[in-house]
Design a protein around this motif. Structure first.
Motif, mmCIF file in Angstrom:
data_model
loop_
_atom_site.group_PDB
_atom_site.id
_atom_site.type_symbol
_atom_site.label_atom_id
_atom_site.label_comp_id
_atom_site.label_asym_id
_atom_site.label_seq_id
_atom_site.Cartn_x
_atom_site.Cartn_y
_atom_site.Cartn_z
ATOM 1 N N ASP A 142 0.854 -1.250 0.059
ATOM 2 C CA ASP A 142 -0.060 -0.061 0.105
ATOM 3 C C ASP A 142 0.825 1.228 -0.010
ATOM 4 O OD1 ASP A 142 -2.300 -1.455 -0.097
ATOM 5 O OD2 ASP A 142 -2.694 -1.282 1.930
ATOM 6 N N TYR A 143 2.085 1.265 0.734
ATOM 7 C CA TYR A 143 2.777 2.417 0.717
ATOM 8 C C TYR A 143 3.571 2.608 -0.696
ATOM 9 C CZ TYR A 143 6.983 5.000 1.568
ATOM 10 O OH TYR A 143 8.219 5.648 1.281
ATOM 11 N N ILE A 144 4.066 1.257 -0.907
ATOM 12 C CA ILE A 144 4.578 1.570 -2.444
ATOM 13 C C ILE A 144 3.813 2.234 -3.489
ATOM 14 C CG2 ILE A 144 5.843 0.134 -3.930
ATOM 15 C CD1 ILE A 144 6.668 -1.991 -1.861
ATOM 16 N N LYS A 145 2.574 1.748 -3.300
ATOM 17 C CA LYS A 145 1.852 2.368 -4.400
ATOM 18 C C LYS A 145 1.612 3.817 -4.492
ATOM 19 C CE LYS A 145 -1.149 -1.683 -5.176
ATOM 20 N NZ LYS A 145 -2.754 -2.268 -5.243
ATOM 21 N N THR A 146 1.994 4.521 -3.266
ATOM 22 C CA THR A 146 1.889 5.900 -3.109
ATOM 23 C C THR A 146 3.077 6.458 -3.805
ATOM 24 O OG1 THR A 146 3.015 6.302 -1.150
ATOM 25 C CG2 THR A 146 0.466 5.569 -1.142
ATOM 26 N N LEU A 147 4.377 5.865 -4.010
ATOM 27 C CA LEU A 147 5.411 6.566 -4.530
ATOM 28 C C LEU A 147 5.516 6.745 -5.878
ATOM 29 C CD1 LEU A 147 7.911 3.788 -2.685
ATOM 30 C CD2 LEU A 147 7.069 5.919 -1.864
ATOM 31 N N HIS A 148 4.582 6.133 -6.802
ATOM 32 C CA HIS A 148 4.606 6.560 -8.132
ATOM 33 C C HIS A 148 3.482 5.912 -8.919
ATOM 34 C CE1 HIS A 148 5.932 6.656 -12.528
ATOM 35 N NE2 HIS A 148 6.717 7.556 -12.185
ATOM 36 N N ALA A 149 3.086 6.605 -9.914
ATOM 37 C CA ALA A 149 1.817 6.277 -10.269
ATOM 38 C C ALA A 149 2.067 4.906 -11.157
ATOM 39 C CB ALA A 149 1.285 7.249 -11.442
ATOM 40 N N SER A 150 2.969 4.636 -11.510
ATOM 41 C CA SER A 150 3.299 3.162 -12.206
ATOM 42 C C SER A 150 3.054 2.164 -11.308
ATOM 43 C CB SER A 150 4.613 3.159 -12.708
ATOM 44 O OG SER A 150 4.812 4.087 -13.926
ATOM 45 N N PHE A 151 3.305 2.286 -9.875
ATOM 46 C CA PHE A 151 3.307 1.233 -9.034
ATOM 47 C C PHE A 151 1.807 0.926 -8.425
ATOM 48 C CE2 PHE A 151 7.681 2.659 -6.979
ATOM 49 C CZ PHE A 151 8.244 2.206 -8.110
ATOM 50 N N GLU A 152 0.923 1.827 -8.906
ATOM 51 C CA GLU A 152 -0.422 1.481 -8.427
ATOM 52 C C GLU A 152 -0.927 0.246 -9.495
ATOM 53 O OE1 GLU A 152 -2.804 4.981 -9.727
ATOM 54 O OE2 GLU A 152 -1.675 6.238 -8.316
ATOM 55 N N LYS A 153 -0.234 -0.048 -10.326
ATOM 56 C CA LYS A 153 -0.714 -1.081 -11.116
ATOM 57 C C LYS A 153 -0.276 -2.514 -10.329
ATOM 58 C CE LYS A 153 -1.232 0.898 -15.563
ATOM 59 N NZ LYS A 153 -2.740 0.777 -15.537
ATOM 60 N N ILE A 154 0.739 -2.452 -9.547
ATOM 61 C CA ILE A 154 1.134 -3.543 -8.699
ATOM 62 C C ILE A 154 -0.098 -4.238 -7.924
ATOM 63 C CG2 ILE A 154 2.767 -4.522 -7.149
ATOM 64 C CD1 ILE A 154 4.625 -2.401 -7.913
ATOM 65 N N THR A 155 -0.175 -5.570 -7.859
ATOM 66 C CA THR A 155 -1.131 -6.417 -7.276
ATOM 67 C C THR A 155 -0.382 -7.255 -6.427
ATOM 68 O OG1 THR A 155 -1.901 -7.814 -8.936
ATOM 69 C CG2 THR A 155 -2.881 -5.465 -8.682
ATOM 70 N N VAL A 156 -1.281 -7.854 -5.289
ATOM 71 C CA VAL A 156 -0.718 -8.904 -4.681
ATOM 72 C C VAL A 156 -0.754 -10.200 -5.669
ATOM 73 C CG1 VAL A 156 -1.316 -10.680 -3.062
ATOM 74 C CG2 VAL A 156 -1.492 -8.419 -2.435
ATOM 75 N N GLU A 157 -1.691 -10.300 -6.678
ATOM 76 C CA GLU A 157 -1.506 -11.399 -7.321
ATOM 77 C C GLU A 157 -0.550 -11.503 -8.682
ATOM 78 O OE1 GLU A 157 -5.168 -10.870 -5.215
ATOM 79 O OE2 GLU A 157 -4.186 -9.646 -6.502
#
Length: 219
Positions: free
Chosen positions: A179-194
């Motif tokens: 959840d924190y990593i996703k706040t660092l850059h817009a590209s990271f928002e596409k990372i999911t657990v799966e």
């Protein structure tokens, strides 16, 4: 080398000045339009991918130069400046989206994505292991529809000589702080657990594999 985690998609993006009046990369090739563009640093991932793309269209960089194109081997910073100064008509990149400098350029420039023929997309996936990808129409403000492309994932890799416990802890840290990593850059928002374990083309590091099995992401 080995895989620790699959981070985010990095699709191919052909961005050009809209005033050229072209909508596909195939038009440039078919009509031998003399364009100026950047194609990534020599032997970098963007440049290598561009050469493969040209190969599937049946041409080379020499062919493009012969009909008047100027191809520059530049990184993101130089590319942004050259596009803003109208030194180039467009550029080819392979990067996470949204790409910051593309977003910045779109504020003051009328831009569009050039289409890549579906047959070429299919060939890039079949011959080089890329995957089909859709860049959503809300990724950049200049888009008014989804754009088809091909993708290679940005991955975190480690040497197989890296201790298993070290990679286990790194993998665990990524998973638990997603959840924190996703706040660092817009590209990271596409990372999911799966998608972290996904289906990497490079085998998982034993430390990452142990953690993913432990939490039930893989068998």
């Amino acid at each position: 080398i080995s895989t620790v985690a699959i981070l985010y998609p990095s699709p191919a993006q052909l961005v050009f000045n809209k005033k050229l009046g072209i909508t596909s990369f195939g038009e440039i090739i078919e009509n031998k339009i003399p364009v100026n563009m950047t194609v990534g640093s020599i032997n970098g991932s963007t440049h290598t991918t561009f050469l493969k793309l040209l190969q599937e269209y049946g041409i080379t960089t020499d062919d493009m130069i012969d009909w008047g194109c100027k191809l520059y081997n530049k990184g993101f910073g130089d590319t942004g400046e050259m596009f803003a100064d109208e030194v180039i008509d467009g550029f080819f990149i392979v990067a996470g989206e949204p790409t910051v400098f593309v977003t910045q350029l779109s504020v003051n420039n009328d831009m569009l994505f050039l289409e890549i023929d579906q047959s070429i997309l299919d060939a890039m996936c079949e011959n080089y292991g890329y995957s089909q990808y859709i860049i959503d129409d809300d990724t950049y403000t200049f888009m008014d529809e989804d754009t088809k492309s091909f993708n290679s994932n940005t991955m975190l890799l480690a040497s197989l000589e890296t201790p298993e416990d070290t990679v286990y802890k790194i993998t665990k840290s990524i998973y638990e702080n997603l959840d924190y990593i996703k706040t660092l850059h817009a590209s990271f928002e596409k990372i999911t657990v799966e998608t972290l374990a996904g289906t990497p083309g490079v085998p998982l590091h034993p430390g990452a594999e142990r953690y993913y099995k432990e939490i039930g992401l893989i068998d």
